[in-house]
Write a protein that holds these residues in place. Sequence first.
Motif, PDB file in Angstrom:
ATOM      1  N   UNK A  93       0.758  -1.287  -0.023  1.00 26.77           N
ATOM      2  CA  UNK A  93       0.006   0.028  -0.030  1.00 26.77           C
ATOM      3  C   UNK A  93       0.934   1.262   0.034  1.00 26.77           C
ATOM      4  N   UNK A  94       1.925   1.234  -0.763  1.00 25.55           N
ATOM      5  CA  UNK A  94       2.945   2.389  -0.911  1.00 25.55           C
ATOM      6  C   UNK A  94       2.580   3.158  -2.369  1.00 25.55           C
ATOM      7  N   UNK A  95       2.619   4.265  -2.433  1.00 25.74           N
ATOM      8  CA  UNK A  95       2.605   5.212  -3.729  1.00 25.74           C
ATOM      9  C   UNK A  95       3.787   4.895  -4.497  1.00 25.74           C
ATOM     10  N   UNK A  96       3.732   5.349  -5.785  1.00 28.89           N
ATOM     11  CA  UNK A  96       4.952   4.932  -6.615  1.00 28.89           C
ATOM     12  C   UNK A  96       6.053   5.855  -6.207  1.00 28.89           C
ATOM     13  N   UNK A  97       5.698   6.924  -5.717  1.00 24.80           N
ATOM     14  CA  UNK A  97       6.824   8.063  -5.275  1.00 24.80           C
ATOM     15  C   UNK A  97       7.440   7.456  -4.152  1.00 24.80           C
ATOM     16  N   UNK A  98       6.949   6.765  -3.036  1.00 29.68           N
ATOM     17  CA  UNK A  98       7.581   5.952  -2.104  1.00 29.68           C
ATOM     18  C   UNK A  98       8.310   4.804  -2.134  1.00 29.68           C
ATOM     19  N   UNK A  99       7.459   3.860  -3.129  1.00 30.69           N
ATOM     20  CA  UNK A  99       7.804   2.591  -3.752  1.00 30.69           C
ATOM     21  C   UNK A  99       9.009   2.605  -4.627  1.00 30.69           C
ATOM     22  N   UNK A 100       9.335   3.891  -5.258  1.00 30.50           N
ATOM     23  CA  UNK A 100      10.606   4.045  -6.060  1.00 30.50           C
ATOM     24  C   UNK A 100      11.888   4.062  -5.220  1.00 30.50           C
ATOM     25  N   UNK A 101      11.761   4.236  -3.953  1.00 31.95           N
ATOM     26  CA  UNK A 101      12.770   4.046  -3.158  1.00 31.95           C
ATOM     27  C   UNK A 101      13.441   2.845  -2.752  1.00 31.95           C
ATOM     28  N   UNK A 102      12.323   1.765  -3.258  1.00 33.47           N
ATOM     29  CA  UNK A 102      13.000   0.488  -3.356  1.00 33.47           C
ATOM     30  C   UNK A 102      14.264   0.422  -4.128  1.00 33.47           C
ATOM     31  N   UNK A 103      14.200   1.136  -5.531  1.00 35.65           N
ATOM     32  CA  UNK A 103      15.080   1.190  -6.420  1.00 35.65           C
ATOM     33  C   UNK A 103      16.071   2.209  -5.895  1.00 35.65           C
ATOM     34  N   UNK A 104      15.755   3.395  -5.498  1.00 39.86           N
ATOM     35  CA  UNK A 104      16.507   4.263  -5.082  1.00 39.86           C
ATOM     36  C   UNK A 104      17.761   4.028  -4.051  1.00 39.86           C
ATOM     37  N   UNK A 105      17.245   3.207  -2.829  1.00 37.93           N
ATOM     38  CA  UNK A 105      17.980   2.878  -1.944  1.00 37.93           C
ATOM     39  C   UNK A 105      19.125   2.052  -2.358  1.00 37.93           C
ATOM     40  N   UNK A 106      18.694   0.990  -3.450  1.00 39.66           N
ATOM     41  CA  UNK A 106      19.699   0.188  -4.122  1.00 39.66           C
ATOM     42  C   UNK A 106      20.631   0.999  -4.839  1.00 39.66           C
ATOM     43  N   UNK A 107      20.229   2.167  -5.199  1.00 43.63           N
ATOM     44  CA  UNK A 107      21.483   2.836  -6.360  1.00 43.63           C
ATOM     45  C   UNK A 107      22.356   3.641  -5.275  1.00 43.63           C
ATOM     46  N   UNK A 108      21.861   4.256  -4.185  1.00 41.07           N
ATOM     47  CA  UNK A 108      22.691   4.961  -3.293  1.00 41.07           C
ATOM     48  C   UNK A 108      23.778   4.032  -2.766  1.00 41.07           C
ATOM     49  N   UNK A 109      23.222   2.867  -2.373  1.00 48.21           N
ATOM     50  CA  UNK A 109      24.055   1.560  -1.497  1.00 48.21           C
ATOM     51  C   UNK A 109      25.148   1.317  -2.639  1.00 48.21           C
ATOM     52  N   UNK A 110      24.820   1.464  -3.795  1.00 46.90           N
ATOM     53  CA  UNK A 110      25.672   0.691  -4.882  1.00 46.90           C
ATOM     54  C   UNK A 110      26.903   1.646  -5.114  1.00 46.90           C
ATOM     55  N   UNK A 111      26.397   2.989  -5.112  1.00 47.62           N
ATOM     56  CA  UNK A 111      27.557   4.120  -5.125  1.00 47.62           C
ATOM     57  C   UNK A 111      28.523   3.897  -3.892  1.00 47.62           C
ATOM     58  N   UNK A 112      28.189   3.692  -2.340  1.00 42.70           N
ATOM     59  CA  UNK A 112      28.991   3.468  -1.582  1.00 42.70           C
ATOM     60  C   UNK A 112      29.635   2.052  -1.582  1.00 42.70           C
ATOM     61  N   UNK A 113      29.196   1.074  -2.159  1.00 35.80           N
ATOM     62  CA  UNK A 113      29.853  -0.233  -2.250  1.00 35.80           C
ATOM     63  C   UNK A 113      30.762  -0.284  -3.314  1.00 35.80           C
ATOM     64  N   UNK A 114      30.735   0.322  -4.446  1.00 39.20           N
ATOM     65  CA  UNK A 114      31.796   0.500  -5.526  1.00 39.20           C
ATOM     66  C   UNK A 114      32.880   1.360  -4.963  1.00 39.20           C
ATOM     67  N   UNK A 115      32.878   2.354  -4.214  1.00 37.77           N
ATOM     68  CA  UNK A 115      33.804   2.704  -3.464  1.00 37.77           C
ATOM     69  C   UNK A 115      34.747   1.928  -2.570  1.00 37.77           C
ATOM     70  N   UNK A 116      34.108   0.911  -1.777  1.00 34.28           N
ATOM     71  CA  UNK A 116      34.515   0.174  -0.923  1.00 34.28           C
ATOM     72  C   UNK A 116      35.164  -1.089  -1.870  1.00 34.28           C
ATOM     73  N   UNK A 117      34.949  -1.326  -3.016  1.00 31.73           N
ATOM     74  CA  UNK A 117      35.240  -2.470  -3.709  1.00 31.73           C
ATOM     75  C   UNK A 117      36.726  -2.865  -3.862  1.00 31.73           C
ATOM     76  N   UNK A 118      37.522  -1.533  -4.166  1.00 34.43           N
ATOM     77  CA  UNK A 118      39.090  -1.533  -4.497  1.00 34.43           C
ATOM     78  C   UNK A 118      39.750  -1.996  -2.904  1.00 34.43           C
ATOM     79  N   UNK A 119      39.352  -1.463  -1.940  1.00 39.42           N
ATOM     80  CA  UNK A 119      39.840  -1.712  -0.758  1.00 39.42           C
ATOM     81  C   UNK A 119      39.500  -3.264  -0.397  1.00 39.42           C
ATOM     82  N   UNK A 120      38.275  -3.556  -0.696  1.00 37.43           N
ATOM     83  CA  UNK A 120      38.004  -4.973  -0.379  1.00 37.43           C
ATOM     84  C   UNK A 120      38.829  -6.084  -1.277  1.00 37.43           C
TER      85      UNK A 120
END
Length: 378
Positions: free
Chosen positions: A35-62
């Motif tokens: 029962x979420x509008x698309x504006x809020x539900x789109x954060x399911x994708x957005x949260x993944x994108x922001x997490x991806x940015x952080x993870x990519x910068x951590x990948x080389x040290x990993x």
Amino acid sequence: MKRNYLVFGFVILLLSAFIDSARGPLLPIISQSLSLPYGRCSWFLVAGNFAAVAVNFLLFPLLHFFGQKHTLTLIGIFGVLSGLLVPWVSGFASLMAIGAAFGSLIAMMGSMCNLLVIRGSDPKSRSNTLCGLHVMYGVGALTAPTVASILLQNGWGWRAIFATIAPFFLLLTISSAKWFPKDSAIRASTFRQSLAIAPKQILFLLAFSTYVAGEITISMWMTTYLLEAQHVPVVQGATYVAGFFLVMALSRAGCIWVLKAHHEIVVVWGALILTVVFFLLGLLGHLWAFPLCGILGPFFPVFLAWTSRLYPEQSRSLTLWILTSVQLTLALANILIGKLTDQFGVAPTYRLAFVWLGAAMLFLALCLRLGGKKELAS
């Protein structure tokens, strides 16, 4: 050519593409279920994108501390845990958490597969090899909406569909621990590449980012557009998305064998121009044209191969920057699309794909002018 690197690169992109491409067709179902509008539900994708940015910068040290072998094993374990936790999603907060987990997985596997294939391929055939790699994205992306459609028709919920990734990540964990070669000699050289980027290279980041934003806008929101604007059922809409990724896979597969160096300029321009034409036809009511937008498939691998040849000493670090900028752009794009969809409806918002693809053409022209056409065909 190092076959171990290629095999693991191909497999992890296949799995990454499945997760990535299952999210779009299931977004309307998730919205209704929670029962979420698309504006809020789109954060399911957005949260993944922001997490991806952080993870990519951590990948080389990993990679530096654990090496490629153990990094692949850690990705497998994280994937198993993510799949097992999906059934517990019950609201916005938990949806954001699993969205961030999926985005992290997609980013890590997307970066790893490109790094492995660039390292494992010969520079002269790199465009062909990367096209072969990105066929796996098309195959995984084609499989995802097809499987989702079949399982939905058989009464499966979206949580159960996402949970099916757990056993596949378990196989990745076991196989990487057992068969991927040790790489202690590679780790230091991988980490030593500077993460600094020249101002002129920002044009390349923008070209990749706007292209991918256009691609994802078309594919990720296609089911929602067809449901809301064309009144096409979700299950039928998922088949259009599957057709999109089938065309993408076939266009990339064709480049494995027939692409020659002197054809590369024609391929990257043709991919963008034909996509705009087919997308316009789809919006005019010719829904058969939407799947043909998958013709844009060869752009990313061919342009990435050229970029790695143009800057061979920064191939790994520049690839990391490209993939990170792509994720950041997607996060901003998904926020924008979600908000505009709630305010104006999906029909006018979906046309943003024209803006992204037009910008990609502009930045491509500037990159070709900067790098020279001879380098693209070298």
